[in-house]
Design an enzyme around this catalytic site. Structure first.
Site, PDB file in Angstrom:
ATOM      1  N   ASP A 243      -0.191   7.612   2.273  1.00 10.96           N
ATOM      2  CA  ASP A 243      -0.855   7.523   3.576  1.00 10.96           C
ATOM      3  C   ASP A 243      -0.539   8.770   4.378  1.00 10.96           C
ATOM      4  O   ASP A 243       0.573   9.318   4.293  1.00 10.96           O
ATOM      5  CB  ASP A 243      -0.378   6.267   4.328  1.00 10.96           C
ATOM      6  CG  ASP A 243      -1.097   5.014   3.841  1.00 10.96           C
ATOM      7  OD1 ASP A 243      -1.982   5.136   2.974  1.00 10.96           O
ATOM      8  OD2 ASP A 243      -0.771   3.910   4.324  1.00 10.96           O
ATOM      9  N   ASP A 245      -0.073   9.085   7.481  1.00 11.58           N
ATOM     10  CA  ASP A 245       0.763   8.902   8.677  1.00 11.58           C
ATOM     11  C   ASP A 245       2.241   8.645   8.349  1.00 11.58           C
ATOM     12  O   ASP A 245       3.011   8.266   9.221  1.00 11.58           O
ATOM     13  CB  ASP A 245       0.212   7.751   9.532  1.00 11.58           C
ATOM     14  CG  ASP A 245       0.061   6.464   8.741  1.00 11.58           C
ATOM     15  OD1 ASP A 245       0.392   6.445   7.538  1.00 11.58           O
ATOM     16  OD2 ASP A 245      -0.399   5.466   9.321  1.00 11.58           O
ATOM     17  N   TRP A 305      -9.434  -2.413   6.685  1.00  9.30           N
ATOM     18  CA  TRP A 305      -7.985  -2.383   6.503  1.00  9.30           C
ATOM     19  C   TRP A 305      -7.441  -3.624   5.761  1.00  9.30           C
ATOM     20  O   TRP A 305      -7.849  -4.733   6.020  1.00  9.30           O
ATOM     21  CB  TRP A 305      -7.306  -2.269   7.888  1.00  9.30           C
ATOM     22  CG  TRP A 305      -5.816  -2.211   7.797  1.00  9.30           C
ATOM     23  CD1 TRP A 305      -5.050  -1.101   7.660  1.00  9.30           C
ATOM     24  CD2 TRP A 305      -4.926  -3.321   7.801  1.00  9.30           C
ATOM     25  NE1 TRP A 305      -3.729  -1.440   7.569  1.00  9.30           N
ATOM     26  CE2 TRP A 305      -3.617  -2.805   7.658  1.00  9.30           C
ATOM     27  CE3 TRP A 305      -5.095  -4.713   7.896  1.00  9.30           C
ATOM     28  CZ2 TRP A 305      -2.488  -3.617   7.633  1.00  9.30           C
ATOM     29  CZ3 TRP A 305      -3.965  -5.521   7.860  1.00  9.30           C
ATOM     30  CH2 TRP A 305      -2.685  -4.967   7.738  1.00  9.30           C
ATOM     31  N   GLU A 308      -5.820  -4.133  -0.254  1.00 12.50           N
ATOM     32  CA  GLU A 308      -6.032  -3.389  -1.505  1.00 12.50           C
ATOM     33  C   GLU A 308      -4.717  -3.098  -2.222  1.00 12.50           C
ATOM     34  O   GLU A 308      -4.651  -3.112  -3.450  1.00 12.50           O
ATOM     35  CB  GLU A 308      -6.817  -2.091  -1.241  1.00 12.50           C
ATOM     36  CG  GLU A 308      -6.032  -0.906  -0.682  1.00 12.50           C
ATOM     37  CD  GLU A 308      -5.499  -1.102   0.714  1.00 12.50           C
ATOM     38  OE1 GLU A 308      -6.042  -1.950   1.445  1.00 12.50           O
ATOM     39  OE2 GLU A 308      -4.527  -0.416   1.096  1.00 12.50           O
ATOM     40  N   ASP A 309      -3.658  -2.877  -1.441  1.00 10.18           N
ATOM     41  CA  ASP A 309      -2.355  -2.609  -2.060  1.00 10.18           C
ATOM     42  C   ASP A 309      -1.759  -3.892  -2.656  1.00 10.18           C
ATOM     43  O   ASP A 309      -1.104  -3.861  -3.698  1.00 10.18           O
ATOM     44  CB  ASP A 309      -1.391  -1.972  -1.049  1.00 10.18           C
ATOM     45  CG  ASP A 309      -1.327  -2.745   0.247  1.00 10.18           C
ATOM     46  OD1 ASP A 309      -2.301  -3.459   0.579  1.00 10.18           O
ATOM     47  OD2 ASP A 309      -0.308  -2.659   0.948  1.00 10.18           O
ATOM     48  N   MET A 335       6.675   6.612  10.730  1.00 12.54           N
ATOM     49  CA  MET A 335       5.216   6.463  10.792  1.00 12.54           C
ATOM     50  C   MET A 335       4.684   7.099  12.074  1.00 12.54           C
ATOM     51  O   MET A 335       5.268   6.908  13.144  1.00 12.54           O
ATOM     52  CB  MET A 335       4.823   4.986  10.744  1.00 12.54           C
ATOM     53  CG  MET A 335       3.323   4.783  10.556  1.00 12.54           C
ATOM     54  SD  MET A 335       2.828   3.065  10.624  1.00 12.54           S
ATOM     55  CE  MET A 335       3.056   2.553   8.933  1.00 12.54           C
ATOM     56  N   HIS A 338      -0.917   5.504  15.698  1.00 14.73           N
ATOM     57  CA  HIS A 338      -2.387   5.571  15.724  1.00 14.73           C
ATOM     58  C   HIS A 338      -2.933   4.198  16.080  1.00 14.73           C
ATOM     59  O   HIS A 338      -2.204   3.193  16.029  1.00 14.73           O
ATOM     60  CB  HIS A 338      -2.933   6.025  14.367  1.00 14.73           C
ATOM     61  CG  HIS A 338      -2.451   5.196  13.212  1.00 14.73           C
ATOM     62  ND1 HIS A 338      -3.036   4.020  12.832  1.00 14.73           N
ATOM     63  CD2 HIS A 338      -1.383   5.374  12.380  1.00 14.73           C
ATOM     64  CE1 HIS A 338      -2.377   3.528  11.789  1.00 14.73           C
ATOM     65  NE2 HIS A 338      -1.370   4.312  11.507  1.00 14.73           N
ATOM     66  N   ARG A 340      -4.812   0.738  15.633  1.00 17.40           N
ATOM     67  CA  ARG A 340      -4.896  -0.144  14.470  1.00 17.40           C
ATOM     68  C   ARG A 340      -6.346  -0.215  13.996  1.00 17.40           C
ATOM     69  O   ARG A 340      -7.261  -0.351  14.812  1.00 17.40           O
ATOM     70  CB  ARG A 340      -4.385  -1.536  14.855  1.00 17.40           C
ATOM     71  CG  ARG A 340      -3.974  -2.341  13.648  1.00 17.40           C
ATOM     72  CD  ARG A 340      -3.345  -3.666  14.042  1.00 17.40           C
ATOM     73  NE  ARG A 340      -3.250  -4.517  12.868  1.00 17.40           N
ATOM     74  CZ  ARG A 340      -2.303  -4.418  11.951  1.00 17.40           C
ATOM     75  NH1 ARG A 340      -1.348  -3.525  12.087  1.00 17.40           N
ATOM     76  NH2 ARG A 340      -2.283  -5.215  10.897  1.00 17.40           N
TER      77      ARG A 340
HETATM   78  C1  NGS Z   1      -0.224  -6.571   4.859  1.00 20.72           C
HETATM   79  C2  NGS Z   1      -1.514  -6.074   4.264  1.00 20.72           C
HETATM   80  C3  NGS Z   1      -1.285  -4.861   3.422  1.00 20.72           C
HETATM   81  C4  NGS Z   1      -0.593  -3.802   4.249  1.00 20.72           C
HETATM   82  C5  NGS Z   1       0.687  -4.376   4.831  1.00 20.72           C
HETATM   83  C6  NGS Z   1       1.446  -3.378   5.697  1.00 20.72           C
HETATM   84  O1  NGS Z   1      -0.464  -7.649   5.690  1.00 20.72           O
HETATM   85  O2  NGS Z   1      -2.506  -4.393   2.942  1.00 20.72           O
HETATM   86  O3  NGS Z   1       0.377  -5.525   5.612  1.00 20.72           O
HETATM   87  O4  NGS Z   1       0.544  -2.778   6.539  1.00 20.72           O
HETATM   88  N1  NGS Z   1      -2.087  -7.163   3.448  1.00 20.72           N
HETATM   89  C7  NGS Z   1      -3.096  -7.914   3.851  1.00 20.72           C
HETATM   90  O5  NGS Z   1      -3.644  -7.797   4.926  1.00 20.72           O
HETATM   91  C8  NGS Z   1      -3.564  -8.986   2.910  1.00 20.72           C
HETATM   92  S1  NGS Z   1       0.913  -1.651   7.555  1.00 20.72           S
HETATM   93  O6  NGS Z   1       1.359  -2.283   8.769  1.00 20.72           O
HETATM   94  O7  NGS Z   1       1.956  -0.812   6.957  1.00 20.72           O
HETATM   95  O8  NGS Z   1      -0.302  -0.868   7.753  1.00 20.72           O
HETATM   96  O9  NGS Z   1      -0.282  -2.663   3.480  1.00 20.72           O
END
Ligand code: NGS
Length: 392
Positions: A243, A245, A305, A308-309, A335, A338, A340
């Site tokens: 990523d 960021d 968003w 996928e991971d 991080m 930015h 959301r």
């Molecule tokens: C989860 C997401 C992931 C995401 C993780 C951290 O909830 O895709 O948060 O996100 N899964 C779902 O929504 C099913 S973050 O805050 O680092 O952008 O990677």
């Protein structure tokens, strides 16, 4: 008494004989061991030379060093949240070094021509542990002008490439950064990342994969494109999906690919340096070329968003692989802030049904158009138009 005296003398003579035998045995053992050690050092020299034949020998042993690599058992998951003891790290490090040495020796045996083993004029293979690592890094969130960064990073070559100048790298790494509309973040990441990668002695290239247009972002598809396009340039054996960021805070978090896929951004300041959940694979993650191919890449159906991971984590498990991690005191990131992004409302539904698509949705049905490609100094830039996957 003469008989008793004679017996005592006889006993003593036996003891002396036994002692002489032990001494002789020790000498023989030492002699044998020195032979083995000599052979080992010879083999090391052979291995060093083998690496000159870059492509060939590299493919024979593509796995990088796992200095602190650990599994993902529940016990380990808990341990990632604490600082792992030095002793543990050392044991793991020496185990991995032993494995690597064994791999080197195997590669050596595979090389038969003696002419390959005599020329020491070319650079040697880089050490398993890069010698110039500093550990915790001072992260800069306000980088200088791009032109200043470009002129400072003299070792970086056009297209965002770098490699060690005094040894042959063990790792050919493509850094894939899915991107849209974050120039300040990109500049900050490049400023922090390049010097670290150079210190880590990886042979790398940074790819910025930018999604054209203003439609829903598809991070996963951009990473698939990055994988495919990077392989058109060179035969990378390791891919870091990154990523834009996230700024690494410790250069011991090696940007290499070990035996198992590795989640790199274990501890992020935004999450108070704690792993939010055990199967998280987002942020920064590393997979070898073969592992990525084995899981058919990322799914293409996640627009917007999230999710996928998690789907990739499921793919990894379904293929009998597992997520590995460095400890949280090493795999640390800051991080950049930015807005959301808009979450994909269907992400949980796609996650639930993901298993049915593992074989049909991914690299296998990836469709895109490469709209533009440029190689400024600090990165290779790909502008792509994504084609939503057609229902099968
Ligand atoms: C989860 C997401 C992931 C995401 C993780 C951290 O909830 O895709 O948060 O996100 N899964 C779902 O929504 C099913 S973050 O805050 O680092 O952008 O990677």
């Amino acid at each position: 008494m003469p008989v008793a005296a004679a017996l005592a003398l006889w006993h003593r003579a036996h003891i002396y004989k036994a002692l002489v035998c032990v001494v002789l045995a020790l000498i023989a053992l030492q002699y044998l061991l020195s032979g083995v050690l000599d052979r080992r050092s010879l083999e090391t020299i052979f291995t060093i030379n083998a690496t000159r034949y870059g492509d060939h020998s590299y493919r024979n042993h593509p796995h990088g060093l796992i200095i602190y690599g650990l599994g993902t058992s529940p016990a380990y998951q808990a341990s990632t949240l604490n600082i792992t003891s030095t002793a543990q790290l050392t044991v793991q490090a020496s185990r991995d070094i032993n494995n690597a040495t064994r791999q080197d020796m195997n590669a050596t045996r595979a090389i038969s021509s003696p002419s390959n083993t005599t020329d020491l004029s070319t650079p040697q293979r880089c050490p398993l542990i890069p010698p110039n690592l500093v550990g915790p890094l001072t992260v800069t969130k306000n980088p200088p002008e791009l032109s200043v960064i470009e002129s400072t990073l003299t070792e970086v070559k056009q297209g965002g490439r770098g490699w060690p100048s005094d040894c042959n790298s063990r790792h050919r790494v493509a850094i894939i950064i899915p991107y849209r509309d974050r120039p300040q973040h990109l500049q900050t990441l490049l400023y922090n990342l390049h010097p670290m990668l150079l210190r880590q002695q990886v042979d790398y290239q940074i790819f910025i994969v930018e999604q054209e247009g203003t439609g829903q972002f598809n991070r996963a598809m951009l990473m698939n494109v990055g994988y495919v396009e990077a392989l058109k340039e060179r035969e990378f054996d390791c891919f870091i999906f990154h990523d834009v960021d996230l700024l690494p805070e410790n250069d011991r978090n090696l940007y290499t690919c070990p035996e198992q896929p590795r989640h790199m951004s274990v501890a992020i300041d935004k999450f108070k340096y704690r792993l939010p959940y055990a199967d998280l694979f987002g942020g920064v993650s590393a997979m070898s070329r073969d592992q990525f191919r084995q899981v058919n890449g990322f799914s293409n159906v996640f627009w917007g968003w999230g999710g996928e991971d998690d789907d990739m984590a499921n793919r990894i498990k379904a293929r009998g692989l597992h997520i590995s991690r460095y400890p949280a005191n090493v795999a640390r990131y800051k991080m950049l802030s930015h807005r959301r992004e808009k979450a994909n409302p269907r992400r949980y539904e796609f996650l639930k049904t993901g298993k049915k698509r593992f074989g049909t949705d991914g690299l296998i049905n990836l469709e895109y158009q490469l709209v533009d490609k440029k190689k400024p100094k600090l990165y290779t830039w790909l502008l792509v138009r994504l084609t939503p996957p057609q229902p099968s």
